[in-house]
Design an enzyme around this catalytic site. Sequence first.
Site, PDB file in Angstrom:
ATOM      1  CG  ASP A 118      20.316  56.832 -31.314  1.00 27.79           C
ATOM      2  OD1 ASP A 118      20.836  56.954 -30.339  1.00 27.79           O
ATOM      3  OD2 ASP A 118      19.242  55.871 -30.860  1.00 27.79           O
ATOM      4  CG  HIS A 120      28.115  33.279 -19.210  1.00 28.46           C
ATOM      5  ND1 HIS A 120      27.821  32.452 -20.854  1.00 28.46           N
ATOM      6  CD2 HIS A 120      28.136  31.948 -19.356  1.00 28.46           C
ATOM      7  CE1 HIS A 120      26.965  31.563 -21.558  1.00 28.46           C
ATOM      8  NE2 HIS A 120      27.010  31.196 -19.926  1.00 28.46           N
ATOM      9  CE  LYS A 146      20.977  55.409 -26.893  1.00 24.90           C
ATOM     10  NZ  LYS A 146      20.277  56.057 -28.126  1.00 24.90           N
ATOM     11  CD  GLU A 157      29.578  35.867 -21.764  1.00 22.59           C
ATOM     12  OE1 GLU A 157      30.618  35.182 -21.722  1.00 22.59           O
ATOM     13  OE2 GLU A 157      28.834  34.929 -22.607  1.00 22.59           O
ATOM     14  CB  CYS A 217      28.617  28.428 -21.522  1.00 25.92           C
ATOM     15  SG  CYS A 217      27.277  27.511 -20.776  1.00 25.92           S
ATOM     16  CE1 TYR A 218      24.091  23.604 -27.318  1.00 22.22           C
ATOM     17  CE2 TYR A 218      25.348  24.709 -29.004  1.00 22.22           C
ATOM     18  CZ  TYR A 218      24.128  23.974 -28.730  1.00 22.22           C
ATOM     19  OH  TYR A 218      24.108  22.701 -29.675  1.00 22.22           O
ATOM     20  N   GLY A 246      24.450  29.248 -24.922  1.00 24.33           N
ATOM     21  CA  GLY A 246      22.814  28.943 -26.028  1.00 24.33           C
ATOM     22  C   GLY A 246      22.275  27.661 -24.676  1.00 24.33           C
TER      23      GLY A 246
END
Length: 517
Positions: free
Chosen positions: A230, A172, A372, A174, A82-83, A55
């Site tokens: 979609d 990070h 998606k 991710e 991280c944060y 964050g």
Amino acid sequence: MSDRVLIVDFGSQVTQLIARRVRESGVYCEIHPFNKVDAASLAAFRPKGIILSGGPASVTLAESPRAHPAVFEMGVPVLGICYGQQTMCAQLGGQVDEHEHREFGRAFLDVTADCELFHGVWNVGAREQVWMSHGDRVVALPPGFRVVGTSDGAPFAAIADDARRFYGVQFHPEVVHTPHGAQLLRNFTHRVAGCSGDWTMAAFREQEIAKVRAQVGKGRVICGLSGGVDSSVVAALLHEAIGDQLTCVFVDTGFMRAGEADQVVSVFRDRFNIRLVHRDASDLFLAKLAGVTEPERKRKIIGATFIDVFEEEAKAAGGADFLAQGTLYPDVIESVSFIGGPSVTIKSHHNVGGLPERMNMKLVEPLRELFKDEVRALGRELGLPEEMVGRHPFPGPGLAIRIPGQELTRDKLDILRKADAIYLEEIRNAGLYDAIWQAFAVLLPVRTVGVMGDARSYDYACALRAVTSTDGMTADFYPFPHDFLGRVANRIINEVKGINRVTFDITSKPPGTIEWE
Ligand code: XMP
């Protein structure tokens, strides 16, 4: 119910990527804003593990966000990123300081000790690439923690409390720039939190079908079908769940690409046997847009006409109790905002915006929990053709916003459709379709002089656009080889009567947008 992981969001730009990585490992997860997480919500969600996101705030400021204490008292594993690592340390008795040695971007982590997070991925003594983005850093560990990795800017870049199964990383995991990050997250969800990894699209399909049946009962559902990914997936899923209680309405604006309207009808009516109302409203749309050249007016007229026609057809089909929508997870994640508190970001697809209120129907949104790429996987699972499932995004107003600054006519739409079809055919033939986010032709409001054979031509110019993007929010032009562009231009000029000049759009977004209008 599948095992679940909760991601507590502190407002990082990349929180969604944590969710993507966790789900790719076969574990269902949700992102909740930090200030909506408390003992009651945790008990209701029943996570097997909790991940605290990064964050933009600084833990060193008293008013910065904190994780609810219940996060650390539930007895489930916690991974702070991280944060998230910093607030975990600050809250559990460690210390975090501002530091002049900030780290942004690529950095290297020295693995100093083994831990469950690194199991089978990183070995002691290795130096591993990670991606950092921090000013503050942990300077004293809370009781129970040990350091397992260090970097130049962060002496406690990776930490572990094995007894409580709490882990913290300054980097990070991710993002793709931490090459082994996904494996570390998998270690957290599978090894540390003990998730089984059984969340697959096959499981989701069964679970969602049961949910839809429970929600809808004997009610009737109406679904707007556009030919896009979609709405196609929503229709196929609902059909499987409730059969003939579903009616699909396909409002053909006349602004679709070559062959797409026919494909919608043949796939859904003929192959899936779905009750489908196909309304060719192209005359009406063109009549309403007569003389209109201003982009916003065009969009508003198309949106309003769409709603009118849809409503008319829904009534003619006998009405319904529910309206099905292809709302996706990124549309419903509550974003954490540090200006004016958390706010809800909802992207309203202009096609159906306002419909539910106006038609007094309840919503069925079976894709609300999916990203998606997961929707695409579900579409494949449901047996939709690859051509439909892997299709590039296409705007609701369609080709109408690709004939900028001029009045729409059937002739111009036909010219554009032909050029666009050639362009996409060449892209597919070159094997480039999946490397591109969106590609399309634009018919420009300029006529230019050319020479064809021995004669003078005076025809339209068209522009080709192709962009790469991950979410449509930012984009860059796709760097086609020149010979590819030359081939497409040649074919368009030779094969499409009405176009005698082709240009290629090299504008990024920002400052441009993807569409021209
Ligand atoms: P822009 O042009 O704003 O487009 O950079 C971003 C993405 O959104 C699509 N787009 C739309 N999609 N209804 C839609 O369903 C619309 O009115 C609309 N306008 C733009 C565009 O194709 C791109 O993918």
